[in-house]
Scaffold this active site. Sequence first.
Site, PDB file in Angstrom:
ATOM      1  N   LYS A 156      57.099  42.283  33.854  1.00  0.00           N
ATOM      2  CA  LYS A 156      57.635  41.661  32.696  1.00  0.00           C
ATOM      3  C   LYS A 156      58.248  40.368  33.029  1.00  0.00           C
ATOM      4  CE  LYS A 156      59.463  46.541  31.476  1.00  0.00           C
ATOM      5  NZ  LYS A 156      59.036  46.724  30.098  1.00  0.00           N
ATOM      6  N   ARG A 205      54.811  56.990  30.919  1.00  0.00           N
ATOM      7  CA  ARG A 205      53.833  58.181  30.386  1.00  0.00           C
ATOM      8  C   ARG A 205      53.030  58.608  31.768  1.00  0.00           C
ATOM      9  NH1 ARG A 205      50.866  54.319  26.427  1.00  0.00           N
ATOM     10  NH2 ARG A 205      53.165  53.419  26.449  1.00  0.00           N
TER      11      ARG A 205
HETATM   12  N1  BES Z   1      60.637  51.100  29.756  1.00  0.00           N
HETATM   13  C1  BES Z   1      59.584  50.255  28.999  1.00  0.00           C
HETATM   14  C2  BES Z   1      60.074  50.582  27.314  1.00  0.00           C
HETATM   15  C3  BES Z   1      61.417  50.065  27.068  1.00  0.00           C
HETATM   16  C4  BES Z   1      61.484  48.678  26.654  1.00  0.00           C
HETATM   17  C5  BES Z   1      62.387  50.501  27.224  1.00  0.00           C
HETATM   18  C6  BES Z   1      62.789  48.212  26.275  1.00  0.00           C
HETATM   19  C7  BES Z   1      63.557  50.094  26.460  1.00  0.00           C
HETATM   20  C8  BES Z   1      63.954  48.732  26.107  1.00  0.00           C
HETATM   21  C9  BES Z   1      58.264  50.913  29.096  1.00  0.00           C
HETATM   22  O1  BES Z   1      58.059  51.289  30.249  1.00  0.00           O
HETATM   23  C10 BES Z   1      57.251  49.705  28.805  1.00  0.00           C
HETATM   24  O2  BES Z   1      57.343  48.904  29.467  1.00  0.00           O
HETATM   25  N2  BES Z   1      56.473  49.899  27.786  1.00  0.00           N
HETATM   26  C11 BES Z   1      55.570  48.995  27.347  1.00  0.00           C
HETATM   27  C12 BES Z   1      54.304  49.818  26.926  1.00  0.00           C
HETATM   28  C13 BES Z   1      53.112  49.077  26.934  1.00  0.00           C
HETATM   29  C14 BES Z   1      52.621  48.304  28.192  1.00  0.00           C
HETATM   30  C15 BES Z   1      51.975  49.950  26.271  1.00  0.00           C
HETATM   31  C16 BES Z   1      56.197  48.487  25.999  1.00  0.00           C
HETATM   32  O3  BES Z   1      56.606  49.410  25.314  1.00  0.00           O
HETATM   33  O4  BES Z   1      55.838  47.377  25.793  1.00  0.00           O
HETATM   34 MN    MN Z   2      57.329  49.684  31.409  1.00  0.00          MN
END
Ligand code: BES
Ligand code: MN
Length: 507
Positions: free
Chosen positions: A273, A347
């Site tokens: 990230k 997931r």
């Molecule tokens: N933990 C994050 C989702 C999240 C983002 C929770 C902001 C709370 C606040 C999750 O693991 C993630 O990174 N999801 C990605 C998935 C994508 C890479 C398919 C997302 O939502 O961008």
């Molecule tokens: Mn994530």
Amino acid sequence: MTAVTVSTSPAASLRTDAVVIGVAKSPKGLALAPGAEDVAMAYDGNLVELLGTLGMTGAEGEAIKLPAPASTKAGFILAVGLGDAVDDGPYDAEALRRAAGVAARALSGTGTAALALPAQTIDAVEALALGGVLGAYTFSGYRTSADGRAPVGELVILTDPEGRTAAAVTRAEVIGQELNRARDLVNMPANDLYPESFSATVQSVGQTYGLQVEVLDETALADGSFGGIIGVGQGSANPPRLVRIAHTHPEARTHLAFVGKGITYDSGGISLKPVGFNEIMKRDMSGAAAVFAAVVAVARLGLPVNVTGWLALAENMPSGSAIRPGDVLRMYGGRTVEVLNTDAEGRLVLADALVRASEDNPDAIVDVATLTAAMKMALGHRIFGVMSNDDTFRDRVLDAARRTGEEAWPMPLPAQLLTGLASQVADIANSGERMGGGLAAGLFLQEFVPTNLSWAHLDVAGPAFHEGSPYGYTPRGGTGSAVRTLIGLAQDAAHRPPHAADAGGHR
Ligand code: BES
Ligand code: MN
Ligand code: ZN
């Protein structure tokens, strides 16, 4: 911790640091809410005018302190807004929770305060008690100077002697304390809360309340072929855990399984990230915290229902041992997943936990996860999305949320989006098309749930962590999102007749 008691004494005769009264918006202007009569009398009928002069309208969130009249024994009077006035009948439970929460926050630094708010029913007493306990919450363990003020010491709810108020207060205290425990875990930084320390906390709390706790460490997870949890956790110096915490009751007719995403820190892994998105990711274990808190609360309430909580704990880090984009994981149960994006890790750990949880043959299964930024985009900061393979069960979840004061909204699982998760090499990929990302994540999870088992997925990415100013009983930081909904579902299951033991509907 803030204590809650009840008293039948008239407000004006109590020796307290503060007396809290309610004001509401009525078509004729500002109106005093039931419970305030005594205090109003002490102001010789000038109270409404006085509050109006000070700018009160009765809107939710307002709080104004007044010097107490000489004829009372209180230090000061605190007036809080209740929103729209209710002519006859009790105030809405959520309006009372929020008003008590606003009061508790405004009362920080105060010793004892009496709540002279509308408390005519048992439900109203429970709502005021819960709002008070939740509103008084602070997270101060990491401050070395006491610049913040201590939470209010005691809240005395003024109510009439009819009814069993003691049980209602106890219920609210248990739910409030456990929800605050979830908030503490969410707020705890990832250098102190990692899979091993989280599981140690579950073990000690579980022991205190007589729950059965089993922890699979990294060796047991590898032996058991939990490829998703091992895969996500393998990049971190803090190895993963799968925790099972079970409440059983001899008169239980229903068995619910709750599964929580417990990523103690989500850096994204090799699909790292960027700055601006990684500072907030200690929150990524909010689902596991909610499941833990709910199971402990159900046990402390002694509900006649069997509830098994599953906490899928891992730290998602990039390193030489981390999973790479393109790696294929063999999940618990044998299915294969191509990891196209290591940041879609929730997931992966949930899939293992869902398959394992299903093996116990529960009547229904609910997972809670800060799963997708897409759900936060769709529903904002206060509402969680509910997806399910069973419309009847989904409505039960939504109803439990509404009853307990949580905001939730149904989201679809459109089958055609699953094609976006097709993999060239494995059974399924963990990420694909960006649009509808919250729903695609739900569809991915659905692949790991038996089709004849009622399942709901709660994506709490928005409401799990509050970044704005506090409101009602909601503080900054961890909110305890979904804790009350899960407890509400367990309460439903405890009270349902035996022939309807299947927690869901028939599809
Ligand atoms: N933990 C994050 C989702 C999240 C983002 C929770 C902001 C709370 C606040 C999750 O693991 C993630 O990174 N999801 C990605 C998935 C994508 C890479 C398919 C997302 O939502 O961008
Ligand atoms: Mn994530
Ligand atoms: Zn995550």
